[in-house]
Design a protein around this motif. Structure first.
Motif, PDB file in Angstrom:
ATOM      1  N   PRO A   1       5.196  -1.173  -4.647  1.00  0.00           N
ATOM      2  CA  PRO A   1       5.816  -2.212  -5.490  1.00  0.00           C
ATOM      3  C   PRO A   1       7.097  -1.697  -6.153  1.00  0.00           C
ATOM      4  N   HIS A   2       8.066  -2.567  -6.294  1.00  0.00           N
ATOM      5  CA  HIS A   2       9.293  -2.209  -7.002  1.00  0.00           C
ATOM      6  C   HIS A   2       9.718  -3.403  -7.857  1.00  0.00           C
ATOM      7  N   GLY A   3      10.145  -3.117  -9.065  1.00  0.00           N
ATOM      8  CA  GLY A   3      10.604  -4.167  -9.963  1.00  0.00           C
ATOM      9  C   GLY A   3      12.056  -4.516  -9.700  1.00  0.00           C
ATOM     10  N   HIS A   4      12.458  -5.707 -10.114  1.00  0.00           N
ATOM     11  CA  HIS A   4      13.835  -6.128  -9.909  1.00  0.00           C
ATOM     12  C   HIS A   4      14.817  -5.256 -10.685  1.00  0.00           C
ATOM     13  N   ALA A   5      14.415  -4.773 -11.845  1.00  0.00           N
ATOM     14  CA  ALA A   5      15.289  -3.906 -12.621  1.00  0.00           C
ATOM     15  C   ALA A   5      15.570  -2.606 -11.874  1.00  0.00           C
ATOM     16  N   GLU A   6      14.549  -2.074 -11.196  1.00  0.00           N
ATOM     17  CA  GLU A   6      14.726  -0.856 -10.414  1.00  0.00           C
ATOM     18  C   GLU A   6      15.658  -1.099  -9.232  1.00  0.00           C
ATOM     19  N   VAL A   7      15.503  -2.250  -8.573  1.00  0.00           N
ATOM     20  CA  VAL A   7      16.386  -2.594  -7.449  1.00  0.00           C
ATOM     21  C   VAL A   7      17.826  -2.716  -7.934  1.00  0.00           C
ATOM     22  N   LEU A   8      18.036  -3.383  -9.054  1.00  0.00           N
ATOM     23  CA  LEU A   8      19.383  -3.564  -9.589  1.00  0.00           C
ATOM     24  C   LEU A   8      20.015  -2.222  -9.945  1.00  0.00           C
ATOM     25  N   ALA A   9      19.243  -1.347 -10.568  1.00  0.00           N
ATOM     26  CA  ALA A   9      19.772  -0.027 -10.929  1.00  0.00           C
ATOM     27  C   ALA A   9      20.153   0.767  -9.690  1.00  0.00           C
ATOM     28  N   ARG A  10      19.336   0.688  -8.629  1.00  0.00           N
ATOM     29  CA  ARG A  10      19.650   1.410  -7.397  1.00  0.00           C
ATOM     30  C   ARG A  10      20.910   0.821  -6.738  1.00  0.00           C
ATOM     31  N   CYS A  11      21.052  -0.492  -6.775  1.00  0.00           N
ATOM     32  CA  CYS A  11      22.252  -1.128  -6.216  1.00  0.00           C
ATOM     33  C   CYS A  11      23.509  -0.643  -6.935  1.00  0.00           C
ATOM     34  N   ARG A  12      23.456  -0.615  -8.247  1.00  0.00           N
ATOM     35  CA  ARG A  12      24.626  -0.171  -9.013  1.00  0.00           C
ATOM     36  C   ARG A  12      24.961   1.285  -8.718  1.00  0.00           C
ATOM     37  N   ALA A  13      23.941   2.120  -8.564  1.00  0.00           N
ATOM     38  CA  ALA A  13      24.178   3.532  -8.264  1.00  0.00           C
ATOM     39  C   ALA A  13      24.831   3.703  -6.898  1.00  0.00           C
ATOM     40  N   LEU A  14      24.396   2.942  -5.905  1.00  0.00           N
ATOM     41  CA  LEU A  14      24.971   3.037  -4.569  1.00  0.00           C
ATOM     42  C   LEU A  14      26.427   2.569  -4.555  1.00  0.00           C
ATOM     43  N   VAL A  15      26.714   1.511  -5.316  1.00  0.00           N
ATOM     44  CA  VAL A  15      28.094   1.021  -5.385  1.00  0.00           C
ATOM     45  C   VAL A  15      28.995   2.045  -6.077  1.00  0.00           C
ATOM     46  N   ARG A  16      28.502   2.665  -7.145  1.00  0.00           N
ATOM     47  CA  ARG A  16      29.294   3.704  -7.834  1.00  0.00           C
ATOM     48  C   ARG A  16      29.605   4.855  -6.880  1.00  0.00           C
ATOM     49  N   ARG A  17      28.622   5.247  -6.085  1.00  0.00           N
ATOM     50  CA  ARG A  17      28.843   6.345  -5.136  1.00  0.00           C
ATOM     51  C   ARG A  17      29.887   5.960  -4.095  1.00  0.00           C
ATOM     52  N   ARG A  18      29.838   4.710  -3.644  1.00  0.00           N
ATOM     53  CA  ARG A  18      30.833   4.269  -2.648  1.00  0.00           C
ATOM     54  C   ARG A  18      32.232   4.243  -3.237  1.00  0.00           C
ATOM     55  N   GLN A  19      32.341   3.871  -4.522  1.00  0.00           N
ATOM     56  CA  GLN A  19      33.655   3.818  -5.155  1.00  0.00           C
ATOM     57  C   GLN A  19      34.329   5.182  -5.164  1.00  0.00           C
ATOM     58  N   LEU A  20      33.522   6.233  -5.270  1.00  0.00           N
ATOM     59  CA  LEU A  20      34.088   7.586  -5.262  1.00  0.00           C
ATOM     60  C   LEU A  20      34.671   7.941  -3.904  1.00  0.00           C
ATOM     61  N   LEU A  21      34.187   7.291  -2.842  1.00  0.00           N
ATOM     62  CA  LEU A  21      34.678   7.562  -1.495  1.00  0.00           C
ATOM     63  C   LEU A  21      35.863   6.683  -1.116  1.00  0.00           C
ATOM     64  N   ARG A  22      36.128   5.637  -1.909  1.00  0.00           N
ATOM     65  CA  ARG A  22      37.191   4.695  -1.566  1.00  0.00           C
ATOM     66  C   ARG A  22      38.557   5.360  -1.758  1.00  0.00           C
ATOM     67  N   PRO A  23      39.420   5.311  -0.768  1.00  0.00           N
ATOM     68  CA  PRO A  23      40.744   5.910  -0.911  1.00  0.00           C
ATOM     69  C   PRO A  23      41.590   5.152  -1.916  1.00  0.00           C
ATOM     70  N   GLN A  24      42.610   5.820  -2.432  1.00  0.00           N
ATOM     71  CA  GLN A  24      43.548   5.165  -3.326  1.00  0.00           C
ATOM     72  C   GLN A  24      44.234   4.017  -2.595  1.00  0.00           C
ATOM     73  N   SER A  25      44.430   2.914  -3.293  1.00  0.00           N
ATOM     74  CA  SER A  25      45.025   1.748  -2.666  1.00  0.00           C
ATOM     75  C   SER A  25      46.479   2.024  -2.286  1.00  0.00           C
ATOM     76  N   THR A  26      46.830   1.608  -1.084  1.00  0.00           N
ATOM     77  CA  THR A  26      48.200   1.694  -0.608  1.00  0.00           C
ATOM     78  C   THR A  26      48.852   0.332  -0.795  1.00  0.00           C
ATOM     79  N   VAL A  27      49.928   0.279  -1.578  1.00  0.00           N
ATOM     80  CA  VAL A  27      50.621  -0.969  -1.854  1.00  0.00           C
ATOM     81  C   VAL A  27      51.982  -0.934  -1.180  1.00  0.00           C
ATOM     82  N   LEU A  28      52.222  -1.908  -0.305  1.00  0.00           N
ATOM     83  CA  LEU A  28      53.510  -2.048   0.379  1.00  0.00           C
ATOM     84  C   LEU A  28      54.234  -3.239  -0.225  1.00  0.00           C
ATOM     85  N   ARG A  29      55.537  -3.081  -0.520  1.00  0.00           N
ATOM     86  CA  ARG A  29      56.286  -4.134  -1.204  1.00  0.00           C
ATOM     87  C   ARG A  29      57.600  -4.416  -0.509  1.00  0.00           C
TER      88      ARG A  29
END
Length: 228
Positions: free
Chosen positions: A104-132
């Motif tokens: 069994p898993h609670g919704h709060a636990e699922v939400l916390a795990r989702c946020r942790a995974l997104v934070r980890r992905r943000q660290l891997l995201r390259p700096q945005s390249t802006v062309l003007r």
């Protein structure tokens, strides 16, 4: 006052419409897109660059799970996949899942795990390249184009052509060169060079003040096209 973070887009592979997980994730700050078929989820992973996370609650075969994991891993940076399943966690992780929560898993636990995974992905995201160029700004990694701050919707081919021109401003390009370099070695030679004219016209309609008298994407008579 702290700046509010935009909602993260979450792909939910779920076959139970009555499961309260979806509204709980939405309340927790996620923009949820729900799909039923694993094949649809694979297509969305490959076509929507906004996706930040995938959560799977339905039971999948081994091949289906591996297919989803491969599609998620092919994105740059990879889209993390959270599996909510009674499946053996070790086998699921070996198949490519980033995290497994057995019941069994609670919704709060699922939400916390989702946020942790997104934070980890943000660290891997390259700096945005802006062309003007003038009033045009392209954020390459976000697949976003704005004119005078307002979003402009482009097709994938229009985006690729505009990106190429932004990366090579002031240079004149023949139609045949653009077919080869933007459309590709295999596809370009088989196309009518007027294909370039059509896509240039579409870009002008979306980007120019007066498409009949373009000032951004210019025609150099007898030679080709130039941006800037």
């Amino acid at each position: 006052m702290s700046r509010q973070q935009p909602p993260r887009l979450l792909l939910l592979a779920q076959d139970d419409a009555d499961d309260p997980l979806e509204p709980h994730l939405a309340t927790g700050g996620f923009l949820v897109e729900r799909c039923l078929a694993p094949e649809t989820a694979e297509e969305l992973l490959g076509s929507d660059p906004r996706l930040d996370l995938m959560v799977v609650t339905r039971e999948l075969s081994e091949d289906q799970l591996r297919g989803l994991c491969a599609a998620a891993a092919a994105v740059n940076p990879p889209v993390p996949l959270l599996l909510l399943s009674s499946r053996e966690p070790v086998r699921a992780l070996e198949a490519g899942a980033d995290a497994v929560l057995p019941p069994p898993h609670g919704h709060a636990e699922v939400l916390a795990r989702c946020r942790a995974l997104v934070r980890r992905r943000q660290l891997l995201r390259p700096q945005s390249t802006v062309l003007r160029c003038g009033p045009i700004a392209m954020v390459v990694e976000e697949h976003e184009v704005r004119r005078d701050g307002r979003p402009v919707k482009l097709s994938p081919r229009e985006f690729r052509l505009l990106r190429f021109l932004l990366e090579h401003q002031r240079r004149i390009w023949h139609r045949e060169e653009l077919l080869r370099l933007v459309w590709g070695e295999c596809e370009g030679p088989a196309l009518d060079p007027k294909t370039v004219d059509v896509h240039i016209r579409w870009l002008r309609l979306k980007l120019e003040d007066d498409p009949a008298r373009p000032r951004l994407i210019c025609t150099v008579r007898g030679r080709g096209y130039r941006l800037g």
